[in-house]
Design a protein around this motif. Structure first.
Motif, short mmCIF file in Angstrom:
data_model
loop_
_atom_site.label_atom_id
_atom_site.label_comp_id
_atom_site.label_asym_id
_atom_site.label_seq_id
_atom_site.Cartn_x
_atom_site.Cartn_y
_atom_site.Cartn_z
N UNK A 13 -15.03 -12.06 2.89
CA UNK A 13 -15.49 -13.33 3.45
C UNK A 13 -14.96 -13.61 4.73
N UNK A 14 -15.83 -13.37 5.84
CA UNK A 14 -15.34 -13.59 7.17
C UNK A 14 -15.89 -15.05 7.39
N UNK A 30 -15.37 -15.05 15.51
CA UNK A 30 -14.43 -14.56 14.48
C UNK A 30 -13.14 -15.37 14.41
N UNK A 31 -12.87 -16.14 13.43
CA UNK A 31 -11.89 -16.69 13.14
C UNK A 31 -10.72 -16.27 12.29
N UNK A 32 -11.16 -15.67 11.20
CA UNK A 32 -10.37 -15.32 9.97
C UNK A 32 -11.05 -14.64 8.93
N UNK A 40 -11.49 -18.25 1.21
CA UNK A 40 -12.25 -18.60 2.38
C UNK A 40 -12.39 -20.00 2.80
N UNK A 41 -12.90 -20.84 1.68
CA UNK A 41 -13.12 -22.21 1.94
C UNK A 41 -11.77 -23.04 2.28
N UNK A 42 -10.70 -22.39 1.87
CA UNK A 42 -9.23 -23.31 2.11
C UNK A 42 -9.02 -22.90 3.63
N UNK A 43 -9.41 -21.60 4.04
CA UNK A 43 -9.11 -21.44 5.47
C UNK A 43 -10.25 -22.26 6.30
N UNK A 61 -19.12 -20.90 9.85
CA UNK A 61 -20.02 -20.19 9.00
C UNK A 61 -18.98 -19.34 8.05
N UNK A 62 -19.24 -19.21 6.79
CA UNK A 62 -18.69 -18.13 5.81
C UNK A 62 -19.64 -17.09 5.48
N UNK A 63 -19.38 -15.93 5.90
CA UNK A 63 -20.32 -14.82 5.61
C UNK A 63 -19.55 -13.94 4.40
#
Length: 91
Positions: A13-14, A30-32, A40-43, A61-63
């Motif tokens: 999950x990017x 791109x962040x993490x 991913x949601x927590x980040x 965005x979460x990819x």
């Protein structure tokens, strides 16, 4: 002789975030990344809250790299995330 620099692996999950939502971001946004959707949601929540202090991002965005699907959010005042409706691309 140049030394090899090993980049960290990108998890499933990017996470991308930026100020202006234009088609010119790409890798710069791109962040993490995270190995699970929950992580991913927590980040994403941390990035949104931190953006209120310094970066001032307006979108995130979460990819899912495995399915090539993404979820897009607006970052509201106070660092809250609001899911955006998916927009269909014109053919």
């Amino acid at each position: 002789m140049e030394s090899e620099v090993k980049a960290p692996a990108v998890n499933r999950f990017a996470i991308f975030a930026g100020r202006v939502h234009l088609m010119n971001g790409g890798a710069r946004n791109f962040r993490n990344s995270a190995s699970t959707e929950q992580a991913a949601m927590e980040l994403a929540v941390k990035i949104a809250k931190k953006s209120q202090e310094s970066q001032f991002f307006s979108w995130l965005q979460i990819v899912d790299r495995a399915t090539e699907k993404y979820t897009e959010y607006s970052i509201l005042r106070g660092g809250e995330l609001e899911e955006r409706e998916k927009q269909e691309c014109p053919e």
